[in-house]
Motif scaffolding. Sequence first.
Motif, PDB file in Angstrom:
ATOM      1  N   PRO A  56       4.785 -11.348  17.545  1.00 18.85           N
ATOM      2  CA  PRO A  56       3.808 -10.644  16.699  1.00 18.85           C
ATOM      3  C   PRO A  56       4.181  -9.164  16.575  1.00 18.85           C
ATOM      4  O   PRO A  56       4.689  -8.569  17.526  1.00 18.85           O
ATOM      5  N   TYR A  57       3.930  -8.591  15.402  1.00 21.80           N
ATOM      6  CA  TYR A  57       4.357  -7.214  15.174  1.00 21.80           C
ATOM      7  C   TYR A  57       3.274  -6.365  14.526  1.00 21.80           C
ATOM      8  O   TYR A  57       2.349  -6.851  13.898  1.00 21.80           O
ATOM      9  N   VAL A  58       3.444  -5.049  14.734  1.00 28.29           N
ATOM     10  CA  VAL A  58       2.557  -4.014  14.202  1.00 28.29           C
ATOM     11  C   VAL A  58       3.438  -3.056  13.408  1.00 28.29           C
ATOM     12  O   VAL A  58       4.570  -2.783  13.809  1.00 28.29           O
ATOM     13  N   ILE A  59       2.936  -2.561  12.293  1.00 26.51           N
ATOM     14  CA  ILE A  59       3.716  -1.657  11.432  1.00 26.51           C
ATOM     15  C   ILE A  59       3.051  -0.281  11.369  1.00 26.51           C
ATOM     16  O   ILE A  59       1.845  -0.185  11.142  1.00 26.51           O
ATOM     17  N   PHE A  60       3.868   0.755  11.548  1.00 22.67           N
ATOM     18  CA  PHE A  60       3.449   2.144  11.326  1.00 22.67           C
ATOM     19  C   PHE A  60       4.406   2.709  10.280  1.00 22.67           C
ATOM     20  O   PHE A  60       5.596   2.863  10.550  1.00 22.67           O
ATOM     21  N   ASP A  61       3.885   3.020   9.101  1.00 22.40           N
ATOM     22  CA  ASP A  61       4.788   3.396   8.016  1.00 22.40           C
ATOM     23  C   ASP A  61       4.145   4.421   7.089  1.00 22.40           C
ATOM     24  O   ASP A  61       2.950   4.682   7.156  1.00 22.40           O
ATOM     25  N   HIS A  62       4.969   4.975   6.197  1.00 21.10           N
ATOM     26  CA  HIS A  62       4.473   5.971   5.239  1.00 21.10           C
ATOM     27  C   HIS A  62       4.957   5.698   3.820  1.00 21.10           C
ATOM     28  O   HIS A  62       4.786   6.526   2.939  1.00 21.10           O
ATOM     29  N   HIS A  63       5.547   4.548   3.566  1.00 20.31           N
ATOM     30  CA  HIS A  63       6.040   4.204   2.235  1.00 20.31           C
ATOM     31  C   HIS A  63       4.956   3.479   1.424  1.00 20.31           C
ATOM     32  O   HIS A  63       3.795   3.511   1.779  1.00 20.31           O
ATOM     33  N   ASN A  64       5.365   2.787   0.370  1.00 21.80           N
ATOM     34  CA  ASN A  64       4.403   2.211  -0.580  1.00 21.80           C
ATOM     35  C   ASN A  64       4.103   0.720  -0.405  1.00 21.80           C
ATOM     36  O   ASN A  64       3.638   0.076  -1.331  1.00 21.80           O
ATOM     37  N   LYS A  65       4.380   0.145   0.752  1.00 16.53           N
ATOM     38  CA  LYS A  65       4.111  -1.273   1.028  1.00 16.53           C
ATOM     39  C   LYS A  65       4.775  -2.175  -0.011  1.00 16.53           C
ATOM     40  O   LYS A  65       4.139  -3.056  -0.586  1.00 16.53           O
ATOM     41  N   ARG A  66       6.065  -1.982  -0.227  1.00 16.01           N
ATOM     42  CA  ARG A  66       6.778  -2.765  -1.235  1.00 16.01           C
ATOM     43  C   ARG A  66       6.899  -4.239  -0.862  1.00 16.01           C
ATOM     44  O   ARG A  66       6.921  -5.097  -1.720  1.00 16.01           O
TER      45      ARG A  66
END
Length: 169
Positions: A86-96
């Motif tokens: 299972p994974y968690v995402i921390f991001d700043h892009h546009n959810k492509r």
Amino acid sequence: MDLLYFKSKKILHTTHKMADCDGIASIYWGLKVFGGTYYIPPYELRSAYGLLKYLNLSFTHPNDFDYIFVYDTDKREDLNINLSKPYVIFDHHNKRDHEFFQNALFSYSITSSANVINLYNLSIELGIELDETTLFFLCNCTLYGHRNVQNCKKKRIFVLFKVFGKQKI
């Protein structure tokens, strides 16, 4: 989801292929906040090499973990590892990559000019006290790639002001 739940779990922190300072500093934030281990894919920028060296981080590929924390990418194809846990995402892009986000246990993704800005703001939201070294690297990576403050985006300068406004200089 209560992110602080993960503090007692075995976490692998990673970022995108051709790791950059934003991704590496994001991993460092995760290690400081949640603990765990990390995998940093090969990089191409000298600044990434310098950051790795200064933080005393090396290339490892651990296999004993329960969760994967992914930083600074919005596309599954940009990862160098198999998402077998299972994974968690921390991001700043546009959810492509919508499927990538839909399959995550949790995602914190606000479009901004750097992921470390989001992590700083998340730290404030969760009441997480960051040590001076972590704050320094979040600030450093807020400016990375900019030769001078004049070229920096307004939001980046605001984050720097908030961080340094709390510190004695």
